[in-house]
Design an enzyme around this catalytic site. Structure first.
Site: not given
Length: 376
Positions: A129, A92, A165, A281, A202, A89, A236, A251, A199, A56
Site C-alpha cells: 500500500h 499494513y 496497489e 482477498e 478499491h 502483501h 486483487h 471486500h 484491487d 501489524r
C-alpha cells in the site's frame, strides 16, 4: 460448475492445468513461510499471496536457512515459480509517504526488510500500500518522498519488483487516484523494477465505475492511458460491500457485492490479465472458501459466447446458468449491501447538510454587510 473433491483430512481442490489465468488467493503462512506454498496448492491456486511477517508488527525474527530451503523446495515440487506466481502483501503499517520523517524512516526499515525477505525466497514481486500524505503533509511533496524511498530500496536490493496497489479512499490517501501512481512511477529511476496491482474493490470504492463488462474494459483502457498496461503486475480480485464511490475498503465475496458476477466473468475472459497473479482477498472463514471461488472463476472462464456454428443451444444454456448464479449470489449479499448503502447515504446527506449550512452562513454574512452599508 466443477465440484471440489474431498479427502478425510481436508477438502482438496485440484489445481487447473487448462486455465489461461493464474487465479489464486491470499493464504496463511502460519507455522512457517514454507506452509504458504502447500496451503495454496491445497485450494487449487495457480498463484498466491501471503504476508512475509505479521502485518501489524514492525519486527519479526529472520527466516531460518531451513525454512528458506523448505520454501524453495516446496515451490519446485508443487510447480510454483516464485519469480512470477507469488505476490506477497506488504505490512499494513508501512507508510512511505508519511510527512513525519521519523515514522517514514521506520516504515522504510520494514519495507526494505520485506524486500530482502523476498529475495531470500527467490520471489520476484512485492505488493504494498503506498500510504498517505496525512493532513499535515503536502501531497505532491509526499509522492516524491515515496518515490525516493523506492529508489533507495532498489539500490539496496537486487531484483525484486515493487508493486504499488491502488487504494479505495480519497484526499490524503495515495493511489485512490491513478494519477498519483503515474507520478510516482515517473520519479522511479529503474522502471523495470516497479509495477502496479489493481484491487477491484478499491477501484470501485474510489469512484471508478467497473460495475459492468463494458465499464470494466473502459477502466482498463483508462489505466493504460494514464499508467500503461506494461506496468500491470497483479490483480486483487474482490467484490465490494460499499457502493460506487463509497471510499470504504470493504471486500466482499465474489458476486455478492455491488460489482457483481458479470464483471468477474469479464475478468475471466480478459486476455490482458493472462500470466499475472489474480489474487482473491475476499472475506472467507476458511481457505476452502477460496478454493470454491477459484473454481467459480475457472467456470466463468469456460462459459461464454462460443462463436462456432451450432453452439447456440449451449450458449443459451450457459447464459441461463450464469443468470441463475448472479441472482443466487446477489441474494446472499443483499443484507450487507443494504446496510452499507444506508451508511453511505447517511454520510452523504450529512456532508450535504453541512455544505448547505456553510453556504447559508456565508449568505447571512453578505446580507449583514449589505445592511450595514445601507445604514451608512
Amino acid at each position: 460448475m466443477p465440484k471440489a473433491s474431498s479427502t478425510k483430512t481436508a477438502i482438496k481442490f485440484t489445481r487447473s492445468t487448462t486455465s489461461k489465468f493464474k487465479f489464486g488467493a491470499h493464504v496463511s503462512a502460519s507455522g512457517g513461510i514454507s506452509k504458504s506454498v502447500t496451503n495454496a496448492f491445497n485450494i487449487g491456486c495457480n498463484s498466491f499471496a501471503m504476508f512475509l511477517k505479521s502485518p501489524r508488527k514492525w519486527s519479526a525474527p529472520p527466516f531460518t536457512t531451513e525454512e528458506i530451503n523448505k520454501f524453495r523446495q516446496n515451490c519446485i515440487e508443487l510447480k510454483y515459480d516464485p519469480l512470477t506466481d507469488i505476490l506477497p502483501h506488504g505490512q499494513y503499517m508501512i507508510n512511505l509517504a508519511n510527512p513525519d520523517k521519523e515514522k517514514a524512516e521506520k516504515s522504510f526499515e520494514s519495507f526494505l526488510d520485506e524486500l530482502r525477505r523476498c529475495e531470500e525466497l527467490g520471489i520476484g514481486h512485492y505488493n504494498f500500500h503506498p500510504g498517505s500524505s496525512l493532513s499535515s503533509g503536502d501531497h505532491e511533496k509526499q509522492l516524491k518522498q515515496l518515490a525516493n524511498y523506492i529508489n533507495i530500496a532498489h539500490e539496496k536490493t537486487s531484483f525484486v519488483k515493487t508493486v504499488i496497489e491502488n487504494m479505495a479512499g480519497t484526499g490524503n490517501l495515495v493511489g485512490s487516484d491513478l494519477n498519483d501512481i503515474r507520478k510516482v512511477i515517473e520519479l522511479v529511476k529503474n522502471k523495470d523494477r516497479v509495477g502496479v496491482c489493481i484491487d477491484t474493490c478499491h477501484t470501485f470504492a474510489a469512484g471508478y465505475d467497473i460495475g459492468t463488462e463494458q465499464s470494466f474494459y473502459n477502466f482498463m483502457n483508462e489505466f493504460d492511458q494514464i499508467i500503461g498496461q506494461e506496468y500491470l503486475m497483479g490483480i486483487h480480485l474482490n467484490d465490494s460491500k460499499a457502493p460506487l464511490g463509497g471510499n470504504r475498503d470493504l471486500h466482499e465475496k465474489i458476486g455478492q457485492g455491488y460489482i457483481g458476477l458479470e464483471v468477474f466473468k469479464a475478468v475471466a475472459h480478459c486476455d490482458l490479465l493472462c500470466g499475472i497473479p489474480i489474487i482473491l482477498e475476499t472475506p472467507q472463514e476458511k481457505d476452502e472458501g477460496y478454493g470454491e471461488e477459484i473454481k467459480l472463476l475457472e467456470w466463468l472462464e469456460e462459459i461464454g459466447d462460443k462463436p462456432e456454428e451450432g453452439m447456440e443451444e449451449e450458449n443459451e444454456k450457459d447464459n441461463k446458468l450464469l443468470q441463475d448464479k448472479i441472482v443466487y449470489l446477489q441474494k446472499l449479499g443483499e443484507n450487507s449491501r443494504k446496510k452499507q448503502m444506508e451508511l453511505f447515504e447517511k454520510k452523504k446527506n450529512g456532508k450535504d447538510n453541512k455544505a448547505k449550512k456553510k453556504r447559508s452562513n456565508n449568505d447571512d454574512d453578505i446580507i449583514t454587510k449589505l445592511a450595514k452599508k445601507v445604514k451608512r
